[in-house]
Write a protein that holds these residues in place. Structure first.
Motif, short mmCIF file in Angstrom:
data_model
loop_
_atom_site.label_atom_id
_atom_site.label_comp_id
_atom_site.label_asym_id
_atom_site.label_seq_id
_atom_site.Cartn_x
_atom_site.Cartn_y
_atom_site.Cartn_z
N LEU A 71 0.82 -1.20 0.00
CA LEU A 71 0.00 0.00 0.00
C LEU A 71 0.86 1.26 0.00
N LEU A 72 1.94 1.22 0.79
CA LEU A 72 2.87 2.35 0.82
C LEU A 72 3.52 2.57 -0.54
N ALA A 73 3.92 1.47 -1.17
CA ALA A 73 4.55 1.56 -2.49
C ALA A 73 3.59 2.16 -3.51
N SER A 74 2.33 1.73 -3.47
CA SER A 74 1.34 2.26 -4.42
C SER A 74 1.09 3.75 -4.18
N LEU A 75 1.22 4.19 -2.94
CA LEU A 75 1.04 5.61 -2.62
C LEU A 75 2.21 6.45 -3.10
N TYR A 76 3.42 5.93 -2.91
CA TYR A 76 4.63 6.71 -3.23
C TYR A 76 5.03 6.64 -4.70
N VAL A 77 4.58 5.61 -5.41
CA VAL A 77 5.00 5.48 -6.81
C VAL A 77 4.37 6.56 -7.68
N ILE A 78 3.25 7.14 -7.23
CA ILE A 78 2.60 8.19 -8.02
C ILE A 78 3.10 9.59 -7.65
N VAL A 79 3.92 9.67 -6.61
CA VAL A 79 4.41 10.97 -6.13
C VAL A 79 5.14 11.76 -7.22
N PRO A 80 6.05 11.15 -8.00
CA PRO A 80 6.74 11.95 -9.03
C PRO A 80 5.79 12.67 -9.98
N PHE A 81 4.67 12.03 -10.32
CA PHE A 81 3.71 12.65 -11.24
C PHE A 81 2.98 13.81 -10.55
N ILE A 82 2.61 13.62 -9.28
CA ILE A 82 1.95 14.68 -8.53
C ILE A 82 2.89 15.87 -8.35
N LEU A 83 4.15 15.58 -8.05
CA LEU A 83 5.12 16.65 -7.86
C LEU A 83 5.45 17.36 -9.17
N TRP A 84 5.52 16.60 -10.25
CA TRP A 84 5.77 17.23 -11.54
C TRP A 84 4.65 18.19 -11.90
N ALA A 85 3.39 17.76 -11.71
CA ALA A 85 2.25 18.62 -12.00
C ALA A 85 2.28 19.87 -11.11
#
Length: 300
Positions: A71-85
């Motif tokens: 669950l933690l991995a699924s949460l953090y793997v999308i972080v680069p896209f959120i931060l890029w936006a």
């Protein structure tokens, strides 16, 4: 209207809204930006989290146990896209948040790892010397019947090295979010100290999602940890390298000791000194460690 046309129209509308948001960014209160950031992150993550929870046969309020990592991995793997936006909307770069690929950052990270490991050695070493905790894992009998700890096996085994890699990933992600992105955005409306206090509060509260009961006694320690890591960024001239290294070392050391069951309290002092439920951040000793680290960072 054809399905493809509807999809194209939707993309155009979304792009239009994002452009408007980018143009209005400077007039939006910083705290509202932070709320939007986390709301977007959660909304994007929820579908994957629900699917994973079903696959893992887990649902609240069951304890996560070993189901936390997926669950933690699924949460953090999308972080680069959120931060890029976020960086695009804010018209800034990761470098302005303290993240780049310069050799100096890697050197700072290594110094941070060393500082974090030394601080933990001092923390546990002093408590062992004082008799507040004792070793209990990785034991082997000697000819005299005494017990000893094989520290090399404890530290340099595959599980421990994997924990180090995970610690680097988690710390890099969290430092870029809290000490990088959030700290910088909050400083648009607040002083550096107030921004750090708010970002550290969110950092502490965010840990409640994984283990409410265990995390509650650690909240003051987690908040102070966030403040110390902010100080590490300041000491490193705005770079996140030092903060990432210290954070990763603390994750690695504490998780390894906890997972391997290497130490246990002796009950010679109250639990609030060594750490409630054996959690260093929930004890006076852990708080003193953070304060000592902050004092050292002030001298750098």
């Amino acid at each position: 209207m054809a399905v493809g046309s509807w999809q194209l129209l939707l993309v155009i509308k979304m792009w239009h809204h994002l452009n408007n948001l980018r143009l209005m960014s400077q007039s939006i209160p910083a705290i509202l930006k932070v709320i939007v950031f986390f709301s977007t992150w959660i909304v994007v993550w929820l579908p994957a989290a629900i699917v994973l929870a079903i696959a893992l046969k887990w649902h609240p309020p069951q304890p996560l146990g070993n189901k936390k990592l997926p669950l933690l991995a699924s949460l953090y793997v999308i972080v680069p896209f959120i931060l890029w936006a976020t960086s695009w909307i804010e018209n800034t770069s990761f470098a302005n948040w303290g993240w780049d690929w310069q050799p100096a950052v890697l050197m700072s990270l290594m110094r941070g790892l060393g500082l974090g490991i030394i601080s933990l050695v001092i923390l546990f070493g002093l408590q062992l010397t004082a008799g507040w905790i004792e070793l209990k894992s990785g034991e082997s009998s000697t000819e005299t019947g005494e017990k000893k700890i094989n520290f090399w096996t404890l530290i340099f085994n595959p599980a421990s090295l994997l924990t180090l890699l995970l610690g680097l990933w988690i710390s890099a992600t969290e430092e870029l979010i809290f000490r990088g992105c959030l700290q910088t955005i909050l400083q648009q409306d607040y002083s550096m100290l107030i921004a750090a206090a708010i970002a550290s509060f969110i950092f502490a509260i965010a840990h409640l999602i994984w283990a409410l009961k265990e995390t509650l006694p650690q909240l003051p320690g987690l908040w102070l940890m966030g403040m110390v890591l902010t100080l590490a960024r300041i000491a490193d001239n705005g770079s996140l390298g030092l903060a990432i290294g210290i954070h990763a070392a603390w994750i690695w050391g504490i998780t390894t000791v906890d997972t391997e069951g290497a130490i246990k309290p002796t009950s010679s002092v109250p639990e609030w000194i060594t750490g409630i439920a054996a959690k260093p951040l929930a004890g006076a000793a852990g708080i003193l460690l953070l304060l000592a680290t902050a004092a050292l960072l002030l001298l750098i």
